[in-house]
Write a protein that holds these residues in place. Sequence first.
Motif: not given
Length: 65
Positions: A42-60
């Motif tokens: 199976g896969m988890l599908c994440v909308g692009q705005p949520s994924w971009d926000s998650f990546l920004a949070t991790v990078k910060a």
Amino acid sequence: MGWSVGARGEDDTPTGRPARRREVGGIEAATYIRDTKDRDGGMLCVGQPSWDSFLATVKAGRLDR
């Protein structure tokens, strides 16, 4: 869709168990995440705005302990 294996992580965890890695693949509107050891599980599908926000949070570093 192409898949990329997560680059971060060690081969073994401090507990001696193998590290679990995830693969990420995407299309314009979403990002999909799956377990590299269970690609048919199976896969988890994440909308692009949520994924971009998650990546920004991790990078910060806001999720660092």
